[in-house]
Design a protein around this motif. Sequence first.
Motif, PDB file in Angstrom:
ATOM      1  N   TRP A 663       0.830  -1.201   0.000  1.00 16.04           N
ATOM      2  CA  TRP A 663       0.000   0.000   0.000  1.00 16.04           C
ATOM      3  C   TRP A 663       0.870   1.259   0.000  1.00 16.04           C
ATOM      4  O   TRP A 663       1.852   1.342   0.726  1.00 16.04           O
ATOM      5  CB  TRP A 663      -0.930   0.010   1.208  1.00 16.04           C
ATOM      6  CG  TRP A 663      -1.973  -1.060   1.116  1.00 16.04           C
ATOM      7  CD1 TRP A 663      -1.928  -2.301   1.677  1.00 16.04           C
ATOM      8  CD2 TRP A 663      -3.188  -1.004   0.385  1.00 16.04           C
ATOM      9  NE1 TRP A 663      -3.040  -3.025   1.346  1.00 16.04           N
ATOM     10  CE2 TRP A 663      -3.848  -2.259   0.556  1.00 16.04           C
ATOM     11  CE3 TRP A 663      -3.807  -0.028  -0.399  1.00 16.04           C
ATOM     12  CZ2 TRP A 663      -5.075  -2.542  -0.031  1.00 16.04           C
ATOM     13  CZ3 TRP A 663      -5.035  -0.305  -0.973  1.00 16.04           C
ATOM     14  CH2 TRP A 663      -5.658  -1.543  -0.800  1.00 16.04           C
ATOM     15  N   GLN A 671      -5.647   9.306   0.206  1.00 10.60           N
ATOM     16  CA  GLN A 671      -5.995   7.931  -0.112  1.00 10.60           C
ATOM     17  C   GLN A 671      -4.758   7.053   0.038  1.00 10.60           C
ATOM     18  O   GLN A 671      -3.624   7.537   0.001  1.00 10.60           O
ATOM     19  CB  GLN A 671      -6.507   7.825  -1.558  1.00 10.60           C
ATOM     20  CG  GLN A 671      -7.794   8.571  -1.833  1.00 10.60           C
ATOM     21  CD  GLN A 671      -8.175   8.534  -3.304  1.00 10.60           C
ATOM     22  OE1 GLN A 671      -7.338   8.279  -4.173  1.00 10.60           O
ATOM     23  NE2 GLN A 671      -9.440   8.808  -3.599  1.00 10.60           N
ATOM     24  N   TYR A 673      -3.336   3.433  -1.917  1.00  9.11           N
ATOM     25  CA  TYR A 673      -3.652   2.596  -3.075  1.00  9.11           C
ATOM     26  C   TYR A 673      -2.683   1.424  -3.138  1.00  9.11           C
ATOM     27  O   TYR A 673      -1.545   1.500  -2.662  1.00  9.11           O
ATOM     28  CB  TYR A 673      -3.605   3.406  -4.373  1.00  9.11           C
ATOM     29  CG  TYR A 673      -2.259   3.944  -4.759  1.00  9.11           C
ATOM     30  CD1 TYR A 673      -1.418   3.238  -5.625  1.00  9.11           C
ATOM     31  CD2 TYR A 673      -1.803   5.169  -4.262  1.00  9.11           C
ATOM     32  CE1 TYR A 673      -0.177   3.737  -5.988  1.00  9.11           C
ATOM     33  CE2 TYR A 673      -0.567   5.671  -4.611  1.00  9.11           C
ATOM     34  CZ  TYR A 673       0.244   4.954  -5.479  1.00  9.11           C
ATOM     35  OH  TYR A 673       1.486   5.445  -5.829  1.00  9.11           O
ATOM     36  N   GLY A 678      -3.676  -0.424  -8.224  1.00 10.42           N
ATOM     37  CA  GLY A 678      -4.159   0.945  -8.052  1.00 10.42           C
ATOM     38  C   GLY A 678      -5.447   1.060  -7.259  1.00 10.42           C
ATOM     39  O   GLY A 678      -5.973   2.160  -7.093  1.00 10.42           O
ATOM     40  N   LYS A 679      -5.970  -0.066  -6.773  1.00  9.61           N
ATOM     41  CA  LYS A 679      -7.210  -0.015  -6.006  1.00  9.61           C
ATOM     42  C   LYS A 679      -7.016   0.813  -4.737  1.00  9.61           C
ATOM     43  O   LYS A 679      -5.941   0.809  -4.144  1.00  9.61           O
ATOM     44  CB  LYS A 679      -7.680  -1.426  -5.681  1.00  9.61           C
ATOM     45  CG  LYS A 679      -8.167  -2.194  -6.916  1.00  9.61           C
ATOM     46  CD  LYS A 679      -8.699  -3.568  -6.533  1.00  9.61           C
ATOM     47  CE  LYS A 679      -9.217  -4.300  -7.763  1.00  9.61           C
ATOM     48  NZ  LYS A 679      -9.744  -5.652  -7.416  1.00  9.61           N
ATOM     49  N   THR A 680      -8.100   1.487  -4.311  1.00 14.19           N
ATOM     50  CA  THR A 680      -7.965   2.608  -3.386  1.00 14.19           C
ATOM     51  C   THR A 680      -8.920   2.541  -2.206  1.00 14.19           C
ATOM     52  O   THR A 680     -10.062   2.102  -2.345  1.00 14.19           O
ATOM     53  CB  THR A 680      -8.227   3.920  -4.169  1.00 14.19           C
ATOM     54  OG1 THR A 680      -7.238   4.055  -5.188  1.00 14.19           O
ATOM     55  CG2 THR A 680      -8.175   5.117  -3.261  1.00 14.19           C
ATOM     56  N   ALA A 712      -9.150   2.136  -9.162  1.00 16.24           N
ATOM     57  CA  ALA A 712      -8.210   3.254  -9.242  1.00 16.24           C
ATOM     58  C   ALA A 712      -8.891   4.445  -9.903  1.00 16.24           C
ATOM     59  O   ALA A 712      -9.503   4.306 -10.964  1.00 16.24           O
ATOM     60  CB  ALA A 712      -6.987   2.842 -10.050  1.00 16.24           C
ATOM     61  N   ARG A 720       0.252   8.374 -10.172  1.00 17.89           N
ATOM     62  CA  ARG A 720       0.677   7.268  -9.316  1.00 17.89           C
ATOM     63  C   ARG A 720       1.656   6.357 -10.036  1.00 17.89           C
ATOM     64  O   ARG A 720       2.598   5.837  -9.420  1.00 17.89           O
ATOM     65  CB  ARG A 720      -0.554   6.492  -8.843  1.00 17.89           C
ATOM     66  CG  ARG A 720      -1.361   7.269  -7.811  1.00 17.89           C
ATOM     67  CD  ARG A 720      -2.636   6.564  -7.430  1.00 17.89           C
ATOM     68  NE  ARG A 720      -3.331   7.303  -6.379  1.00 17.89           N
ATOM     69  CZ  ARG A 720      -4.517   6.966  -5.893  1.00 17.89           C
ATOM     70  NH1 ARG A 720      -5.144   5.901  -6.363  1.00 17.89           N
ATOM     71  NH2 ARG A 720      -5.080   7.685  -4.935  1.00 17.89           N
TER      72      ARG A 720
END
Length: 762
Positions: A663, A671, A673, A678-680, A712, A720
């Motif tokens: 992470w 945030q 991610y 890239g999930k947040t 993301a 990012r």
Amino acid sequence: MSFPDKQTVLDYIRDHPNATTKQDIARGLKVKGRDRATLREILKELEQDGTLERTGKRAWAQADRPPPTGVVQFTHQDENGDLIGKAVGDNGPFGPDIIYTGLSGKPRGKVTEPGEGDRALCKIKLVDGVWQARALTVLEKRLSNSIVGLYSQGPRGGKVTPSNRKERREFLIQEADRNGAEDGDLVITVPKPQARRQYGPNLGIVREVIGHIDDPRSASLLAIHAHDIPVEFPEAALEQARDPKPAKAEREDLTQIPLITIDPHDARDHDDAVFAEQLDDGWRVIVAIADVAAYVTENSPLDREALKRGNSTYFPDRVVPMLPFELSADECSLREGELRRCMAVEMIFDKSGTKRSHRFIRGMMKSAAKLSYQEAQAAIDGKPGGKAGEMLEDVLKPLWGAYAAVARARDKRSPLDLDLPERRIIFSEDGEIEGIITKERLEAHRLIEEFMIQANVAAAETLEKQKSPLVYRVHDVPSDAKIAAFAEFLQTIDMKWHVGERPQTEKFNRLLKDIQDGDYAQMVTQMVLRTQAQAIYSEENLGHFGLNLVRYAHFTSPIRRYADLIVHRALIAALNLGPDGLSKDMSVRLEEIAEHISGTERRSMAAEREATDRYLAIFLADRVGAEFEGRITGVTGAGLFVALAGSGADGFIPISSISDDYWVLDDAAMQIYARGSGKTYGLGQIVKVRLKEVTPLQGGLLLEMLSEPMPAPKGRREARSKTDADRPSRRGAPGRIKSKQSGKPKFSKKTLPKHKRRGRKK
């Protein structure tokens, strides 16, 4: 070259903070020969007019700019749990707030980090508009080295576990040092003196037993003692309160005016009353306040104790008052039907709600009714009953009519509109927690609040006109650094904020209205709140940004705030209303007093939050394993903070417990991610969590994340990807976080800071 002027010298010092000596400045500006004498004179003049401050025999720095290396006095922790201080000069602390970021260099052996009240020699630098300090060595530890905690008895002796989650010490207690403490007692413990430094566990002595962990009132007791909030009044102060002798003064008779008090249904004291009547071209409003100054005279035992406390402290189950209840709930309470001394302000408003004039009165009044907010509101809403029904036509309707006019002017003024919900803990008669409710916010609350604000403005205007010293209530404009961070955050959700423009409450309100029903409403509201400065007391008028007022002073609650008592005394002196006005001796101390009462207010707010956290933890202790819906209220390098729906209790999810992903913290977007996908998870997101662990002693809740992260965000993928590409690969445990802004995660330092985010006190 021709020798530069003062501004050139100042510009060079500003742009080269490490150039502190005359030799550095001369070399940088290429000053030679006889011009060095001119430079010396310029530096001397800048020092004399206060622009520069001498930091050494031949060294200077801008008066409000901390030196690159210097002493920092650490005074408090902010709402994020970070340690805050100020640089120390010859005249004491000065300049901007400085945030402590850790030890400087690679410490050898056991090095103590600074805490609240400590002074440390630090390396100081400006990073992205924020002053930061790294400690070289602690020079002076706070006077109190005691801890408040839980005593537990074991087979080999006792142990005290601290109640403060930021306190790292534990004390082992030998039999001779437990002083009657039993298993489960709450105690105050001090280090045991030792002949020479010994390695191993800390030994302590139980100084006092303050309660028991099973006592329903234990949460407040812990907070009171941990923050050194005075509870017992000196006998001399109590004697003065039991036998009050008010100062003699000429008073106007207000007894025929139907002033009424509107308070919470369980209020013990009533320090303000209101009245309104319609005029041909507007409204007449009177706000009457208990004349506390008549009873609490300067430098009396009551006055010394009130100044020491600074304000009353309100816990969920009790109040620690600034003044004894013998006075605040009796002679200084505007009881229904009883003759009382008061300080009042009569204000005339036109039909649009604009104030045309006002005057202050030292009078005698008799409250016509004691109403609760609910009773007054019900009568206005068509359900009159009891006293409220009797008062409806002649008293309540004129009050609401005047408020409607004043509210129009308020809306035009556009104060910051952050009407955040507050929760209230309900206790049974034996002190057990029965439940948690959201406080009802009625128009009656807003009516009283707005009339009090108008009275406070009138006090500040009168004292300024009279050129009287006073203590203002100030709320500074958000700093450039905070606005820049806010603008960067808005960019991450495809919204714009022009950084160069002066911040305006109307602009914040327009933004909040635009997103009020959208996905980002809670997230933006939290960020707007974080962008604001903290309201404080000051002898210097900085205005009140949140209320969008040029001048503002606290006048309406002298029973519970010392600042209001000062304003009352200043009005008495400035308007010749009696012999008990503000003295010259106290006038010259107002800067010192303003700083002190700002500190006592911060102390009370911290204690109130801690007690509430503990009560919420106690309430949820038997719900371990239960699932809750919550909202992410904080995102840090250590993990996520989540406010649980219903109770509003704050819990913490360690970053390493979320998943096996790596992470990364995106400070700008608030945030975290997962690197690669890239999930947040981000601020304001609604999530489902499981309660894993409760520690009532510290008020801590440990949570487990059950919800999947969001996809993301499109607008952040490119940034990012570049950040990930620039970051060197590292080996480490899954879930660890690293970012340039956050630094190395320190779970022990960042666990559960306060993200309750209630509206700041006005």
